[in-house]
Design a protein around this motif. Structure first.
Motif, PDB file in Angstrom:
ATOM      1  N   LEU A 233       0.744  -1.118  -0.160  1.00  0.00           N
ATOM      2  CA  LEU A 233      -0.204  -0.117  -0.038  1.00  0.00           C
ATOM      3  C   LEU A 233       1.002   1.268  -0.124  1.00  0.00           C
ATOM      4  CD1 LEU A 233      -2.882   1.308   0.210  1.00  0.00           C
ATOM      5  CD2 LEU A 233      -2.537   1.120   2.497  1.00  0.00           C
ATOM      6  N   ASP A 234       0.738   1.985  -1.172  1.00  0.00           N
ATOM      7  CA  ASP A 234       1.562   3.152  -1.263  1.00  0.00           C
ATOM      8  C   ASP A 234       0.941   4.344  -0.571  1.00  0.00           C
ATOM      9  OD1 ASP A 234       3.212   5.167  -1.910  1.00  0.00           O
ATOM     10  OD2 ASP A 234       3.400   4.974  -4.050  1.00  0.00           O
ATOM     11  N   ARG A 235       1.408   4.591   0.692  1.00  0.00           N
ATOM     12  CA  ARG A 235       0.552   5.665   1.231  1.00  0.00           C
ATOM     13  C   ARG A 235       1.720   6.930   1.430  1.00  0.00           C
ATOM     14  NH1 ARG A 235       0.694   4.638   7.833  1.00  0.00           N
ATOM     15  NH2 ARG A 235       2.625   3.234   7.827  1.00  0.00           N
ATOM     16  N   THR A 236       2.458   7.157   0.326  1.00  0.00           N
ATOM     17  CA  THR A 236       3.134   8.298   0.183  1.00  0.00           C
ATOM     18  C   THR A 236       2.262   9.681   0.270  1.00  0.00           C
ATOM     19  OG1 THR A 236       4.762   7.110  -0.973  1.00  0.00           O
ATOM     20  CG2 THR A 236       5.154   9.636  -1.155  1.00  0.00           C
ATOM     21  N   ALA A 237       2.728  10.526   1.422  1.00  0.00           N
ATOM     22  CA  ALA A 237       1.690  11.611   1.321  1.00  0.00           C
ATOM     23  C   ALA A 237       1.781  12.375  -0.003  1.00  0.00           C
ATOM     24  CB  ALA A 237       2.462  12.397   2.315  1.00  0.00           C
ATOM     25  N   GLY A 238       2.748  12.466  -0.889  1.00  0.00           N
ATOM     26  CA  GLY A 238       2.686  13.316  -2.032  1.00  0.00           C
ATOM     27  C   GLY A 238       1.592  12.689  -2.987  1.00  0.00           C
ATOM     28  N   ARG A 239       1.255  11.278  -3.009  1.00  0.00           N
ATOM     29  CA  ARG A 239       0.481  10.624  -4.117  1.00  0.00           C
ATOM     30  C   ARG A 239      -1.132  10.948  -3.625  1.00  0.00           C
ATOM     31  NH1 ARG A 239       3.958   8.186  -7.332  1.00  0.00           N
ATOM     32  NH2 ARG A 239       5.832   7.256  -6.443  1.00  0.00           N
ATOM     33  N   TRP A 240      -1.364  11.369  -2.294  1.00  0.00           N
ATOM     34  CA  TRP A 240      -2.901  11.587  -2.129  1.00  0.00           C
ATOM     35  C   TRP A 240      -3.035  12.793  -1.561  1.00  0.00           C
ATOM     36  CZ3 TRP A 240      -5.169   6.769  -3.147  1.00  0.00           C
ATOM     37  CH2 TRP A 240      -4.414   5.855  -3.106  1.00  0.00           C
ATOM     38  N   ALA A 241      -4.605  13.328  -1.833  1.00  0.00           N
ATOM     39  CA  ALA A 241      -5.196  14.539  -1.522  1.00  0.00           C
ATOM     40  C   ALA A 241      -5.451  14.433   0.050  1.00  0.00           C
ATOM     41  CB  ALA A 241      -6.418  14.714  -2.435  1.00  0.00           C
ATOM     42  N   ARG A 242      -5.203  15.601   0.651  1.00  0.00           N
ATOM     43  CA  ARG A 242      -5.723  15.679   2.061  1.00  0.00           C
ATOM     44  C   ARG A 242      -6.798  16.926   2.108  1.00  0.00           C
ATOM     45  NH1 ARG A 242      -1.856  13.100   5.342  1.00  0.00           N
ATOM     46  NH2 ARG A 242      -3.788  13.452   6.912  1.00  0.00           N
ATOM     47  N   PRO A 243      -7.923  16.588   1.982  1.00  0.00           N
ATOM     48  CA  PRO A 243      -8.758  17.588   1.971  1.00  0.00           C
ATOM     49  C   PRO A 243      -9.227  17.794   3.269  1.00  0.00           C
ATOM     50  CG  PRO A 243     -10.035  15.477   1.367  1.00  0.00           C
ATOM     51  CD  PRO A 243      -8.572  15.457   1.327  1.00  0.00           C
ATOM     52  N   GLY A 244      -8.291  18.656   4.098  1.00  0.00           N
ATOM     53  CA  GLY A 244      -8.943  18.963   5.490  1.00  0.00           C
ATOM     54  C   GLY A 244      -8.916  17.820   6.365  1.00  0.00           C
ATOM     55  N   GLU A 245     -10.099  17.768   7.163  1.00  0.00           N
ATOM     56  CA  GLU A 245     -10.421  16.678   8.065  1.00  0.00           C
ATOM     57  C   GLU A 245     -11.300  15.589   7.429  1.00  0.00           C
ATOM     58  OE1 GLU A 245      -9.450  16.532  11.172  1.00  0.00           O
ATOM     59  OE2 GLU A 245      -8.260  18.499  10.897  1.00  0.00           O
ATOM     60  N   ASP A 246     -11.864  15.722   6.190  1.00  0.00           N
ATOM     61  CA  ASP A 246     -12.236  14.914   5.526  1.00  0.00           C
ATOM     62  C   ASP A 246     -11.581  13.658   5.151  1.00  0.00           C
ATOM     63  OD1 ASP A 246     -14.699  16.176   6.093  1.00  0.00           O
ATOM     64  OD2 ASP A 246     -14.680  17.260   4.218  1.00  0.00           O
ATOM     65  N   PRO A 247     -11.987  12.573   5.015  1.00  0.00           N
ATOM     66  CA  PRO A 247     -11.332  11.369   4.406  1.00  0.00           C
ATOM     67  C   PRO A 247     -11.138  11.375   2.892  1.00  0.00           C
ATOM     68  CG  PRO A 247     -13.302  10.387   5.358  1.00  0.00           C
ATOM     69  CD  PRO A 247     -13.293  12.010   5.669  1.00  0.00           C
ATOM     70  N   ASP A 248     -10.028  11.088   2.266  1.00  0.00           N
ATOM     71  CA  ASP A 248      -9.699  11.006   1.083  1.00  0.00           C
ATOM     72  C   ASP A 248     -10.463   9.981   0.370  1.00  0.00           C
ATOM     73  OD1 ASP A 248      -9.045  11.404  -1.565  1.00  0.00           O
ATOM     74  OD2 ASP A 248      -6.844  10.872  -0.954  1.00  0.00           O
ATOM     75  N   PRO A 249     -11.445   9.873  -0.414  1.00  0.00           N
ATOM     76  CA  PRO A 249     -12.313   8.919  -1.088  1.00  0.00           C
ATOM     77  C   PRO A 249     -11.234   7.791  -1.767  1.00  0.00           C
ATOM     78  CG  PRO A 249     -13.538  10.836  -1.458  1.00  0.00           C
ATOM     79  CD  PRO A 249     -12.136  11.175  -1.179  1.00  0.00           C
ATOM     80  N   ALA A 250     -10.345   8.263  -2.538  1.00  0.00           N
ATOM     81  CA  ALA A 250      -9.371   7.614  -3.440  1.00  0.00           C
ATOM     82  C   ALA A 250      -8.705   6.643  -2.417  1.00  0.00           C
ATOM     83  CB  ALA A 250      -8.439   8.409  -4.198  1.00  0.00           C
ATOM     84  N   PHE A 251      -8.011   7.279  -1.178  1.00  0.00           N
ATOM     85  CA  PHE A 251      -7.333   6.555  -0.154  1.00  0.00           C
ATOM     86  C   PHE A 251      -8.160   5.338   0.252  1.00  0.00           C
ATOM     87  CE2 PHE A 251      -4.910   5.789   3.715  1.00  0.00           C
ATOM     88  CZ  PHE A 251      -3.687   5.673   3.129  1.00  0.00           C
ATOM     89  N   GLU A 252      -9.331   5.793   0.729  1.00  0.00           N
ATOM     90  CA  GLU A 252     -10.148   4.843   1.239  1.00  0.00           C
ATOM     91  C   GLU A 252     -10.638   3.541   0.427  1.00  0.00           C
ATOM     92  OE1 GLU A 252     -11.181   5.072   4.548  1.00  0.00           O
ATOM     93  OE2 GLU A 252      -9.720   6.780   4.420  1.00  0.00           O
ATOM     94  N   GLN A 253     -10.599   3.863  -0.756  1.00  0.00           N
ATOM     95  CA  GLN A 253     -10.953   2.781  -1.567  1.00  0.00           C
ATOM     96  C   GLN A 253      -9.593   2.131  -1.683  1.00  0.00           C
ATOM     97  OE1 GLN A 253     -13.426   1.839  -2.699  1.00  0.00           O
ATOM     98  NE2 GLN A 253     -14.177   2.749  -4.771  1.00  0.00           N
ATOM     99  N   ALA A 254      -8.276   2.417  -1.600  1.00  0.00           N
ATOM    100  CA  ALA A 254      -6.945   1.798  -1.752  1.00  0.00           C
ATOM    101  C   ALA A 254      -6.910   0.947  -0.479  1.00  0.00           C
ATOM    102  CB  ALA A 254      -5.909   2.917  -1.920  1.00  0.00           C
ATOM    103  N   VAL A 255      -7.167   1.645   0.693  1.00  0.00           N
ATOM    104  CA  VAL A 255      -7.175   0.688   1.934  1.00  0.00           C
ATOM    105  C   VAL A 255      -7.879  -0.701   1.691  1.00  0.00           C
ATOM    106  CG1 VAL A 255      -7.362   0.677   4.258  1.00  0.00           C
ATOM    107  CG2 VAL A 255      -6.355   2.593   3.365  1.00  0.00           C
ATOM    108  N   SER A 256      -9.277  -0.327   1.384  1.00  0.00           N
ATOM    109  CA  SER A 256     -10.157  -1.330   0.995  1.00  0.00           C
ATOM    110  C   SER A 256      -9.796  -2.588   0.061  1.00  0.00           C
ATOM    111  CB  SER A 256     -11.526  -0.558   0.748  1.00  0.00           C
ATOM    112  OG  SER A 256     -12.517  -1.890   0.475  1.00  0.00           O
TER     113      SER A 256
END
Length: 397
Positions: A233-256
């Motif tokens: 699971l590539d969770r490198t910070a630069g590859r994912w959006a960080r929209p404030g306190e809301d979870p990133d839908p793309a990252f949630e799909q990746a974790v799933s």
């Protein structure tokens, strides 16, 4: 949590009306208005004392129908509330819910049973509670809201999706675990009693042999030799959006997908290691039920952070059979240098990638697919997995 106001709207209206009547009585020299004003002004104060004076203490215990609740799953919470008070107050109970779950955690006290359903909304470890009890006086002028009991930890794990198995066997062993040698371990329950040694888990004590020998005996077991698989699971910070306190839908799909792929490979008989792009372990599936729970709990709290490393340093010197890489934004430059590290079945899933990037990783031997980031439908994630399984013949590297 905002504090409850001591008086209700009716109580404030009664108090203000009493004050106005007192002022009007003094201006008009009307003694009856003065009596009525004093009564209206004093009544809320008396009611407030009636509600606030009694000492109350209580104990709260909660039972949740499932120890680990997945996103989108519903669990029943049963609350036992033991209240010690002068008399039984009438009011409304409310359990404080975190943002990770949602549900209707309110009811009448003491009429309603203290139970409610919660639905997992967001991965993470959070707390239920405390239990709030709001009571009012018989006239509805004053109220009291008090917190009781401790909180209860609730863990919301990633949603897992049923995925299709790999269409071909990878390597000579395929996905079937093979028993190879007998040694001390915690594999399958092929039992050979031996004397207890310091450091052995007490869960492995062979009680029948212990009673027969008169000394502690433990189970020596056959170790299962399974072909290796790895999920990165590539969770490198630069590859994912960080929209404030809301979870990133793309990252949630990746974790799933990460959790689902690991479980799929373990079900097919692989020995699965789950790591991030820096090589930090997130879980290992070796055929034990606790392995599955440990991995899901670790993935419940994983967030984008850190920097990526070369995939070859993450995999190590021994190439696995299936290698699943799940990443975020894949640009052309990274795609050009992304090696399969010698894996027999390299599958790549990206939240965002250009056609050129996908063509580049495909030329390096990857079987790529794009994550469905605009939906939470499990069928879409399963379809993305299936689309990355085009190969029919795989030779072990």
């Amino acid at each position: 949590m905002s504090r409850s106001r001591p008086l209700t709207a009716r109580g404030w209206g009664c108090l203000l009306s009493g004050i106005l009547l007192i002022v009007a009585a003094n201006i008009a020299a009307a003694r009856p208005l003065l009596y009525i004003g004093v009564l209206l002004a004093a009544l809320p104060v008396v009611c407030l004392m009636i509600v606030r004076m009694p000492r109350r203490r209580g104990e709260v215990t909660r039972q949740i129908s499932t120890d680990l609740m997945a996103v989108g799953e519903t669990s029943r919470v049963t609350v036992r509330f033991d209240l010690w008070s002068f008399g039984i107050p009438n009011g409304i109970w409310r359990d404080v819910l975190p943002a990770a779950v949602r549900g209707d955690a309110t009811g009448d006290y003491p009429d309603d049973a203290l139970r409610y359903d919660v639905e997992g909304m967001r991965r993470g470890v959070s707390t239920l509670g405390p239990l709030m009890l709001r009571t009012t006086d018989p006239f509805g002028l004053a109220r009291r809201e008090q917190a009781f009991g401790d909180t209860r930890t609730i863990t919301v794990i990633p949603q897992t999706v049923a995925l299709a198995p790999l269409p071909t066997k990878v390597g000579a062993a395929g996905g079937t675990a093979q028993t190879r040698s007998t040694r001390i371990g915690q594999g399958a329950d092929n039992l050979i009693p031996r004397p207890y040694s310091s450091g052995d888990s007490r869960r492995r004590i062979h009680w029948r042999a212990t009673a027969h020998r008169g000394s502690l005996m433990v189970r020596q077991e056959e170790e299962e030799a399974s072909p290796d698989a790895m999920v990165v699971l590539d969770r490198t910070a630069g590859r994912w959006a960080r929209p404030g306190e809301d979870p990133d839908p793309a990252f949630e799909q990746a974790v799933s997908l990460c959790a689902s792929a690991a479980l799929r490979l373990a079900q097919d008989g692989y020995s699965v290691d789950v790591v991030d792009a820096a090589g930090n372990p997130l879980g290992a599936l070796r055929g034990h039920e606790e392995d599955r729970e440990d991995m899901l709990i670790a993935l419940a709290t994983v967030e984008p952070r850190g920097e990526a490393h070369d995939i070859r340093s993450v995999v190590g010197s021994t190439a696995p059979g299936p290698l699943i890489l799940i990443t975020g934004v894949l640009d052309d430059e990274d795609a050009e240098k992304l090696s399969t590290a010698g894996a027999a079945a390299p599958l790549l899933f990206a939240a965002s990638a250009s056609a050129e990037a996908l063509a580049s990783v495909r030329s390096h031997g990857w079987h790529p697919s794009v994550l469905p980031t605009g939906t939470t439908d499990p069928a879409e994630l399963a379809a993305a997995w299936a689309s990355a399984l085009p190969f029919t013949t795989v030779q072990h590297v």
